[in-house]
Design a protein around this motif. Structure first.
Motif, PDB file in Angstrom:
ATOM      1  N   GLY A 273       0.805  -1.214   0.000  1.00 19.92           N
ATOM      2  CA  GLY A 273       0.000   0.000   0.000  1.00 19.92           C
ATOM      3  C   GLY A 273       0.838   1.264   0.000  1.00 19.92           C
ATOM      4  O   GLY A 273       2.051   1.259   0.183  1.00 19.92           O
ATOM      5  N   CYS A 274       0.149   2.393  -0.218  1.00 20.52           N
ATOM      6  CA  CYS A 274       0.797   3.709  -0.289  1.00 20.52           C
ATOM      7  C   CYS A 274       0.944   4.280   1.116  1.00 20.52           C
ATOM      8  O   CYS A 274       0.081   5.039   1.582  1.00 20.52           O
ATOM      9  CB  CYS A 274      -0.020   4.654  -1.169  1.00 20.52           C
TER      10      CYS A 274
ATOM     11  N   SER B 131      -8.487   0.074   8.993  1.00 20.77           N
ATOM     12  CA  SER B 131      -7.789   0.510   7.777  1.00 20.77           C
ATOM     13  C   SER B 131      -8.531   0.035   6.535  1.00 20.77           C
ATOM     14  O   SER B 131      -7.966   0.010   5.457  1.00 20.77           O
ATOM     15  CB  SER B 131      -6.354  -0.036   7.770  1.00 20.77           C
ATOM     16  N   ILE B 132      -9.800  -0.362   6.683  1.00 18.63           N
ATOM     17  CA  ILE B 132     -10.557  -0.870   5.544  1.00 18.63           C
ATOM     18  C   ILE B 132     -11.493   0.209   4.998  1.00 18.63           C
ATOM     19  O   ILE B 132     -12.204   0.873   5.758  1.00 18.63           O
ATOM     20  CB  ILE B 132     -11.349  -2.157   5.916  1.00 18.63           C
ATOM     21  N   TYR B 133     -11.435   0.424   3.690  1.00 19.81           N
ATOM     22  CA  TYR B 133     -12.295   1.366   2.986  1.00 19.81           C
ATOM     23  C   TYR B 133     -12.768   0.658   1.717  1.00 19.81           C
ATOM     24  O   TYR B 133     -12.034   0.604   0.725  1.00 19.81           O
ATOM     25  CB  TYR B 133     -11.543   2.656   2.635  1.00 19.81           C
TER      26      TYR B 133
ATOM     27  N   LYS C 232      -5.115  11.591   1.907  1.00 19.98           N
ATOM     28  CA  LYS C 232      -4.932  12.212   3.227  1.00 19.98           C
ATOM     29  C   LYS C 232      -3.589  11.784   3.825  1.00 19.98           C
ATOM     30  O   LYS C 232      -2.848  12.603   4.370  1.00 19.98           O
ATOM     31  CB  LYS C 232      -6.079  11.785   4.152  1.00 19.98           C
ATOM     32  N   LEU C 233      -3.262  10.487   3.698  1.00 13.72           N
ATOM     33  CA  LEU C 233      -1.960  10.010   4.189  1.00 13.72           C
ATOM     34  C   LEU C 233      -0.830  10.696   3.433  1.00 13.72           C
ATOM     35  O   LEU C 233       0.175  11.118   4.022  1.00 13.72           O
ATOM     36  CB  LEU C 233      -1.845   8.488   4.018  1.00 13.72           C
ATOM     37  N   ASP C 234      -0.991  10.818   2.121  1.00  9.33           N
ATOM     38  CA  ASP C 234       0.060  11.419   1.298  1.00  9.33           C
ATOM     39  C   ASP C 234       0.300  12.878   1.698  1.00  9.33           C
ATOM     40  O   ASP C 234       1.447  13.341   1.731  1.00  9.33           O
ATOM     41  CB  ASP C 234      -0.330  11.325  -0.179  1.00  9.33           C
TER      42      ASP C 234
ATOM     43  N   LEU D 116     -11.391   4.985  -0.301  1.00  5.67           N
ATOM     44  CA  LEU D 116      -9.987   4.617  -0.092  1.00  5.67           C
ATOM     45  C   LEU D 116      -9.055   5.642  -0.727  1.00  5.67           C
ATOM     46  O   LEU D 116      -8.025   6.006  -0.141  1.00  5.67           O
ATOM     47  CB  LEU D 116      -9.709   3.223  -0.672  1.00  5.67           C
ATOM     48  N   GLU D 117      -9.420   6.129  -1.920  1.00  4.39           N
ATOM     49  CA  GLU D 117      -8.568   7.148  -2.553  1.00  4.39           C
ATOM     50  C   GLU D 117      -8.478   8.390  -1.665  1.00  4.39           C
ATOM     51  O   GLU D 117      -7.396   8.964  -1.489  1.00  4.39           O
ATOM     52  CB  GLU D 117      -9.126   7.522  -3.922  1.00  4.39           C
TER      53      GLU D 117
END
Length: 347
Positions: free
Chosen positions: A131-132, A208-210, A222-224, A216-217
């Motif tokens: 994952g990213c 952590s499930i979307y 948001k994490l990025d 999920l995008e």
């Protein structure tokens, strides 16, 4: 406060306890064993929990649970154990939970040996799991920094709600040096996003499930954005005699200490050498390297691997300057003398 002569691995644990860490879950592995051993002593004394898990997979998932309850939580391992933990680290990053993970690097791949290496750079800096996501990665170069950067790591983990990896080679874990410990410890506190088994915290679902692509995008972006903010606010490095340097070495951990001797030996021979030591490996000091490329004629990267961080140095200088590499692996530590010979052979 007087300094204490102490092993790097033990200094790391004392720094964690002073940072408010109250839960440690781990599984023994050399050369990180003193971390679990010290945690078994100090965590209960501070009112915390130490548990030796049945495996590294179990340990990292216990960290997942402890962190979701808002407790400052950590684990520690070495290469083979870190490989087993990568799935859990991805889940923790995806769930935006703070924790600190110490990797005291040993020789690899596979079981390798228990001597020091720096061959887990890719695993720590480039993700390791799926994952990213990224972990913030701190690279100490002394027993003092084993304490200080672990202390800092808990603050960064909370600030970004993200895993932080303290990436040290086996030398730093095993060597003894005087350490001065922080005099203002962090008091444990429970954040408002934590779950504690009560009805009041039921809305704080940690997951952590979307399932929907758009959801999920949105989460990944948001994490990025969080990682981009860390690049601006948290990038750390040390410059050593780079003001007039025409040859700039780049190295981290124990190698950076050797390179300071190399810089002095070369300056005696009339070569204006300097050193950039990344303290954060993620975020990487790209902009500082790019600035130095405006004055230096050449870069020389030294690692205890066949070359991993050198890829990020080459990306940073954008082909404007040549980047030479010298590495030792298998548990061998380069000497200042052999690095000087390599410089005269290639520069």
């Amino acid at each position: 406060m007087p300094k204490q002569l102490i092993k790097g691995n033990e200094a790391l644990v004392k720094g964690a306890v002073l940072a408010g860490c109250r839960a440690f879950y781990g599984y023994p592995i050399t050369p990180a064993n003193e971390i679990a051993e010290s945690a078994a002593v100090y965590l209960p004394q501070a009112g915390g929990v130490f548990l030796q898990a049945e495996s590294e997979v179990a340990a990292i998932n216990m960290v997942y649970g402890g962190a979701s309850a808002g407790v400052r939580t950590m684990t520690a391992s070495s290469g083979p154990g870190m490989s087993l933990m990568c799935e859990g680290i991805s889940y923790i990053a995806g769930a935006e939970l703070p924790c600190v993970i110490a990797n005291i690097m040993r020789g690899g791949p596979g079981l390798g040996n228990i001597a020091p290496e720096q061959s887990d750079y890719f695993q720590a800096v480039k993700g390791g799991g799926h994952g990213c996501y990224h972990a913030l990665v701190l690279a100490p170069a002394s027993a003092q920094e084993m304490c200080d950067l672990t202390f800092l790591g808990f603050d960064l983990a909370d600030k970004y709600r993200n895993p932080v990896i303290v990436l040290a080679d086996g030398c730093l874990g095993q060597m003894m040096e005087p350490v001065e410990f922080p005099t203002t410890p962090r008091a444990p506190r429970t954040p408002d996003w934590a779950v504690d088994g009560t009805a009041a915290t039921r809305p704080n679902l940690i997951s952590s499930i979307y399932l929907q692509p758009d959801d999920l995008e949105k989460h990944v972006l948001k994490l990025d954005a969080k990682y981009k903010r860390a690049h601006i606010e948290e990038t750390r490095w040390e410059n050593y005699r780079t003001d007039d340097a025409e040859l700039v070495f780049v190295g981290y951990g124990i190698v950076a200490r050797i390179l300071k001797s190399v810089v002095e030996k070369l300056r005696v021979q009339g070569i204006r050498a300097g050193l950039l030591r990344p303290i954060t490996l993620y975020p990487f000091p790209t902009l500082e390297l790019r600035r130095l490329a405006g004055q230096a004629h050449q870069f020389f990267v030294v690692e205890m691997s066949t070359g991993q961080m050198v890829e990020d140095v080459r990306l940073a200088v954008e082909g404007r300057r040549s980047v030479e590499f010298y590495g030792r692996c298998g548990g061998n530590i380069p000497t200042a003398e052999e690095i000087v010979e390599e410089v005269f052979a290639h520069v």
